[in-house]
Design an enzyme around this catalytic site. Structure first.
Site, PDB file in Angstrom:
ATOM      1  N   TYR A   1       0.836  -1.204   0.000  1.00  0.00           N
ATOM      2  CA  TYR A   1       0.000   0.000   0.000  1.00  0.00           C
ATOM      3  C   TYR A   1       0.874   1.258   0.000  1.00  0.00           C
ATOM      4  O   TYR A   1       0.643   2.188  -0.782  1.00  0.00           O
ATOM      5  CB  TYR A   1      -0.905  -0.047   1.236  1.00  0.00           C
TER       6      TYR A   1
ATOM      7  N   LYS B   1       1.104   4.166  -2.910  1.00  0.00           N
ATOM      8  CA  LYS B   1       0.806   5.584  -2.670  1.00  0.00           C
ATOM      9  C   LYS B   1       2.034   6.464  -2.937  1.00  0.00           C
ATOM     10  O   LYS B   1       1.896   7.604  -3.389  1.00  0.00           O
ATOM     11  CB  LYS B   1       0.275   5.793  -1.252  1.00  0.00           C
TER      12      LYS B   1
HETATM   13  P1  NAP Z   1     -13.398   2.518   1.046  1.00  0.00           P
HETATM   14  O1  NAP Z   1     -14.397   3.042   2.026  1.00  0.00           O
HETATM   15  O2  NAP Z   1     -12.888   1.126   1.182  1.00  0.00           O
HETATM   16  O3  NAP Z   1     -14.034   2.720  -0.431  1.00  0.00           O
HETATM   17  C1  NAP Z   1     -13.263   2.362  -1.556  1.00  0.00           C
HETATM   18  C2  NAP Z   1     -14.019   2.704  -2.819  1.00  0.00           C
HETATM   19  O4  NAP Z   1     -13.212   2.324  -3.947  1.00  0.00           O
HETATM   20  C3  NAP Z   1     -15.332   1.947  -2.957  1.00  0.00           C
HETATM   21  O5  NAP Z   1     -16.266   2.762  -3.642  1.00  0.00           O
HETATM   22  C4  NAP Z   1     -14.938   0.760  -3.824  1.00  0.00           C
HETATM   23  O6  NAP Z   1     -16.068   0.193  -4.459  1.00  0.00           O
HETATM   24  C5  NAP Z   1     -13.953   1.428  -4.781  1.00  0.00           C
HETATM   25  N1  NAP Z   1     -13.023   0.529  -5.461  1.00  0.00           N
HETATM   26  C6  NAP Z   1     -12.212  -0.407  -4.910  1.00  0.00           C
HETATM   27  N2  NAP Z   1     -11.512  -1.034  -5.868  1.00  0.00           N
HETATM   28  C7  NAP Z   1     -11.882  -0.462  -7.050  1.00  0.00           C
HETATM   29  C8  NAP Z   1     -11.508  -0.668  -8.397  1.00  0.00           C
HETATM   30  N3  NAP Z   1     -10.609  -1.596  -8.743  1.00  0.00           N
HETATM   31  N4  NAP Z   1     -12.075   0.098  -9.358  1.00  0.00           N
HETATM   32  C9  NAP Z   1     -13.005   1.036  -9.033  1.00  0.00           C
HETATM   33  N5  NAP Z   1     -13.394   1.283  -7.766  1.00  0.00           N
HETATM   34  C10 NAP Z   1     -12.844   0.536  -6.801  1.00  0.00           C
HETATM   35  O7  NAP Z   1     -12.097   3.449   0.988  1.00  0.00           O
HETATM   36  P2  NAP Z   1     -11.815   4.889   1.653  1.00  0.00           P
HETATM   37  O8  NAP Z   1     -11.354   4.677   3.020  1.00  0.00           O
HETATM   38  O9  NAP Z   1     -12.924   5.816   1.361  1.00  0.00           O
HETATM   39  O10 NAP Z   1     -10.515   5.320   0.812  1.00  0.00           O
HETATM   40  C11 NAP Z   1     -10.612   6.048  -0.388  1.00  0.00           C
HETATM   41  C12 NAP Z   1      -9.210   6.408  -0.854  1.00  0.00           C
HETATM   42  O11 NAP Z   1      -8.543   7.149   0.170  1.00  0.00           O
HETATM   43  C13 NAP Z   1      -8.327   5.190  -1.151  1.00  0.00           C
HETATM   44  O12 NAP Z   1      -7.494   5.473  -2.247  1.00  0.00           O
HETATM   45  C14 NAP Z   1      -7.506   5.047   0.112  1.00  0.00           C
HETATM   46  O13 NAP Z   1      -6.286   4.396  -0.128  1.00  0.00           O
HETATM   47  C15 NAP Z   1      -7.314   6.503   0.479  1.00  0.00           C
HETATM   48  N6  NAP Z   1      -7.004   6.705   1.894  1.00  0.00           N
HETATM   49  C16 NAP Z   1      -7.892   6.325   2.875  1.00  0.00           C
HETATM   50  C17 NAP Z   1      -7.557   6.520   4.205  1.00  0.00           C
HETATM   51  C18 NAP Z   1      -8.486   6.151   5.325  1.00  0.00           C
HETATM   52  O14 NAP Z   1      -8.072   6.253   6.477  1.00  0.00           O
HETATM   53  N7  NAP Z   1      -9.715   5.732   5.073  1.00  0.00           N
HETATM   54  C19 NAP Z   1      -6.321   7.091   4.519  1.00  0.00           C
HETATM   55  C20 NAP Z   1      -5.449   7.446   3.507  1.00  0.00           C
HETATM   56  C21 NAP Z   1      -5.796   7.260   2.202  1.00  0.00           C
HETATM   57  P3  NAP Z   1     -16.123  -1.391  -4.838  1.00  0.00           P
HETATM   58  O15 NAP Z   1     -15.721  -2.136  -3.601  1.00  0.00           O
HETATM   59  O16 NAP Z   1     -17.520  -1.634  -5.278  1.00  0.00           O
HETATM   60  O17 NAP Z   1     -15.191  -1.540  -5.956  1.00  0.00           O
END
Ligand code: NAP
Length: 254
Positions: free
Chosen positions: A162, A166
């Site tokens: 991961y 990133k």
């Molecule tokens: P999340 O709640 O797990 O949601 C992920 C979203 O991405 C879902 O809509 C999922 O839908 C979609 N997705 C996953 N694989 C995909 C693919 N191959 N093609 C298209 N869509 C896809 O994630 P989140 O926490 O909101 O995170 C969103 C972003 O922020 C990510 O890039 C994550 O790495 C980044 N981020 C999050 C955090 C945190 O603490 N939450 C911190 C730093 C960075 P499906 O499952 O239906 O595909």
């Protein structure tokens, strides 16, 4: 105040917007008057994505579509951008938010877990940037916001795949920023710390409390707080900011 004027409707594609941060970004941009394309990859997600698109269209009077596409697949990423372009006539904003985790210590990490994370998080971002930038170059306008993470800057034990994906997103962002700036296209990265979504729901209360202790703000961030930053970077007013990585982590990485 909305970003759209009567003469020009702006549109945005937000990958991975059926839930979590992406959903909050879609809501924020639709509320600002953008036409939005909601995306996810799974069947389960598509029902949520369609419901969100319908809700945003009726709440804000914007055009909104839902499109399932696995961004890791170049042809599906291209089809996503093409569908949005066909629906809205232009692509002003691309938010590369789709992301996954497959955590584990590097010495025990399965090859498929390494590949899956790199393919969705890094290659998926590249695929969508490539397809959207072709449209944006013709328009001589665009805003690309890539979702990185603070661990892409600092590294994190148990997240070699991961963190590498990133860190790759950050290198991609800076390179594209250099390539596209002369065409009035900005490319920036947002690097969240811990945000309360499904991705961090897996943590136990003990882990959550231990993490909060390391955050100056003493709490996880909310998806809406990340969305507010994305909205600014997506706006026409942010045109002299490009190639930047903006941390939004409650002071965790200070
Ligand atoms: P999340 O709640 O797990 O949601 C992920 C979203 O991405 C879902 O809509 C999922 O839908 C979609 N997705 C996953 N694989 C995909 C693919 N191959 N093609 C298209 N869509 C896809 O994630 P989140 O926490 O909101 O995170 C969103 C972003 O922020 C990510 O890039 C994550 O790495 C980044 N981020 C999050 C955090 C945190 O603490 N939450 C911190 C730093 C960075 P499906 O499952 O239906 O595909």
């Amino acid at each position: 105040m909305t970003e759209n004027t009567e003469t020009l409707r702006r549109s945005a594609v937000i990958t991975g917007s059926s839930r979590g941060i992406g959903r909050a970004v879609a809501e924020k941009l639709a509320a600002a008057g953008y036409d939005v394309c909601v995306n996810c990859s799974s069947e389960r997600g598509l029902a949520d994505a369609q419901a969100l698109a319908d809700e945003l269209a009726s709440a804000h009077g914007v055009r909104a579509i839902a499109k399932a596409a696995n961004v890791a697949d170049a042809a599906e990423a291209q089809a996503l951008i093409d569908a949005a372009h066909e629906a809205f006539g232009r692509i002003d904003v691309l938010v590369n938010n789709a992301g996954i985790t497959r955590d584990g210590l590097a010495v025990r990490m399965k090859e498929e877990d390494f590949d899956a994370v790199i393919n969705v998080n890094l290659k998926g971002t590249f695929n969508c940037c490539k397809a959207a930038a072709q449209r944006m170059m013709k328009q001589r306008y665009g805003r690309i916001v890539n979702m990185a993470s603070v661990v892409g800057v600092s590294g994190n034990a148990g997240q070699a795949n991961y963190a590498a994906s990133k860190a790759g997103v950050i290198g991609l962002t800076k390179s594209l920023a250099r390539e596209l700036a002369a065409r009035n296209i900005t490319v920036n990265a947002v690097a969240p710390g811990f945000i309360a979504t499904d991705m961090t729901d897996e943590l136990s209360d003990k882990q959550r409390n231990a993490i909060a202790e390391r955050i100056a703000a003493r709490r996880f961030g909310e998806p809406e707080e990340v969305a507010a930053l994305v909205r600014f970077l997506a706006s026409s007013g942010s045109g002299y900011i490009t190639g930047q990585v903006i941390c939004i982590d409650g002071g965790m990485a200070l």
